[in-house]
Design a protein around this motif. Sequence first.
Motif, short mmCIF file in Angstrom:
data_model
loop_
_atom_site.label_atom_id
_atom_site.label_comp_id
_atom_site.label_asym_id
_atom_site.label_seq_id
_atom_site.Cartn_x
_atom_site.Cartn_y
_atom_site.Cartn_z
N ILE A 46 64.70 19.07 10.65
CA ILE A 46 63.59 18.71 9.77
C ILE A 46 62.27 19.12 10.42
CG2 ILE A 46 62.48 16.85 8.49
CD1 ILE A 46 65.42 17.30 7.77
N ASP A 47 61.52 19.98 9.77
CA ASP A 47 60.19 20.32 10.27
C ASP A 47 59.21 19.31 9.69
OD1 ASP A 47 57.82 21.35 11.20
OD2 ASP A 47 58.31 23.42 10.72
N MET A 48 58.63 18.49 10.55
CA MET A 48 57.70 17.45 10.12
C MET A 48 56.30 17.98 9.90
SD MET A 48 59.23 14.57 9.79
CE MET A 48 57.66 13.76 9.54
N TYR A 49 56.01 19.19 10.37
CA TYR A 49 54.64 19.73 10.37
C TYR A 49 53.70 18.77 11.10
CZ TYR A 49 56.91 22.16 6.51
OH TYR A 49 57.80 22.85 5.73
N SER A 88 48.17 14.43 9.16
CA SER A 88 47.67 13.85 10.41
C SER A 88 46.25 14.35 10.62
CB SER A 88 48.53 14.27 11.60
OG SER A 88 49.88 13.87 11.45
N LEU A 89 45.31 13.42 10.76
CA LEU A 89 43.94 13.76 11.11
C LEU A 89 43.72 13.41 12.58
CD1 LEU A 89 41.84 12.57 8.03
CD2 LEU A 89 43.14 14.67 8.35
N ILE A 90 43.01 14.26 13.29
CA ILE A 90 42.85 14.09 14.73
C ILE A 90 41.37 14.10 15.07
CG2 ILE A 90 43.47 14.96 17.01
CD1 ILE A 90 45.74 16.54 15.59
N LEU A 91 40.96 13.08 15.82
CA LEU A 91 39.57 12.96 16.28
C LEU A 91 39.58 12.95 17.80
CD1 LEU A 91 38.76 10.14 13.75
CD2 LEU A 91 37.87 12.46 13.57
N ILE A 123 46.75 18.49 10.96
CA ILE A 123 48.00 19.21 11.14
C ILE A 123 48.96 18.72 10.06
CG2 ILE A 123 48.69 17.57 12.95
CD1 ILE A 123 50.47 19.75 14.12
N ASN A 124 49.49 19.66 9.28
CA ASN A 124 50.34 19.31 8.15
C ASN A 124 51.04 20.57 7.63
OD1 ASN A 124 48.37 20.67 6.53
ND2 ASN A 124 47.16 18.79 6.56
N GLU A 128 50.87 24.85 8.56
CA GLU A 128 52.14 25.30 9.12
C GLU A 128 52.43 24.65 10.47
OE1 GLU A 128 51.68 29.57 9.13
OE2 GLU A 128 52.35 29.73 7.05
N GLY A 129 52.06 23.37 10.57
CA GLY A 129 52.35 22.62 11.78
C GLY A 129 51.50 23.00 12.98
N ARG A 130 50.35 23.64 12.72
CA ARG A 130 49.42 23.95 13.79
C ARG A 130 48.14 23.16 13.61
NH1 ARG A 130 49.38 30.35 13.11
NH2 ARG A 130 49.37 29.64 10.95
#
Length: 217
Positions: A46-49, A88-91, A123-124, A128-130
Motif C-alpha cells: 500500500i502506497d500511503m503517499y 499531511s501538512l508540515i510546518l 505530502i499526499n 506523488e509522496g514527495r
Amino acid sequence: MYLLSLEELKKDYDTIFAVPLTNGLSTNASTMQSIARELEMNVHVIDMYATCALEKHVAIWIKRLVDEHKSSEEILKIIQPAIDESNSLILVKNLQHLKRGGRLTPMAAALAGLLKIYPVLHINKSTEGRIDVLNKVRTEKRADAYAIDKIMDDIDIQHTHIYIIHSNFLEGADHFKKCFIEKGVPEQNIHIDYISSVIAVHTGLGCIAIQYIREEN
C-alpha cells in the motif's frame, strides 16, 4: 531483511498487506514488491503517499477489517479512497534539515534561502509522496492559521481522524488540538504523538505535521 521476513510469513499466510514508507521518500515499497514477485507471494503493498501516523492508522484499520473477515478486494476497496484523499501538512522551523536530506522538491529547497518566507509543506497523492510547497506566508502565525483553515475546509469533522505529530514540540501540538476542538472537531478524533525519530532527523526539532484521513464506518 525483507527476503527473510517474507519467507517466514509465506509459511503461514497466503495474502499479506504491507504499509511501508511512501515510494516518494523510500525504495522500501518497490523492494518489497520485487521480493514478493521472486517468492511468488500475494503481497498488497500500500502506497500511503505519506508516513508516520497515517501508516499506523491504515495498518490498524486493515487488521480490523481482516478480523471482520473482509476479503482482500473488499479491504482495498474500503481503504484506497481514504488513502487517496488523505493529506499531511508540515510546518518546520528550519528547512535546511529537509534540504540536506534531499527530502524536498527543488522548488521547496530553493525557498530555504529566501528571507521572511515561511512555507507550508504537504505530502499526499498529488505530490506523488514527495514533500512539496503548498503555500508561502510571511510569518509562522499565518502559516499555522493557513494550515488549520485548509484542513477544516478539507475534512468531514465527524468522520476524519486528525493526527498532530511533533518533534519535541508538545506545546505546539496542544495549541493545534485546542484550535481544532474550538472549530468543532470531536476531541476523540484528534490524536497527538511524536514524529518517529527516523523522520525527525530530516525535519529537525520543533516540527509539527498534521495528518488526516477519513474513516467512515
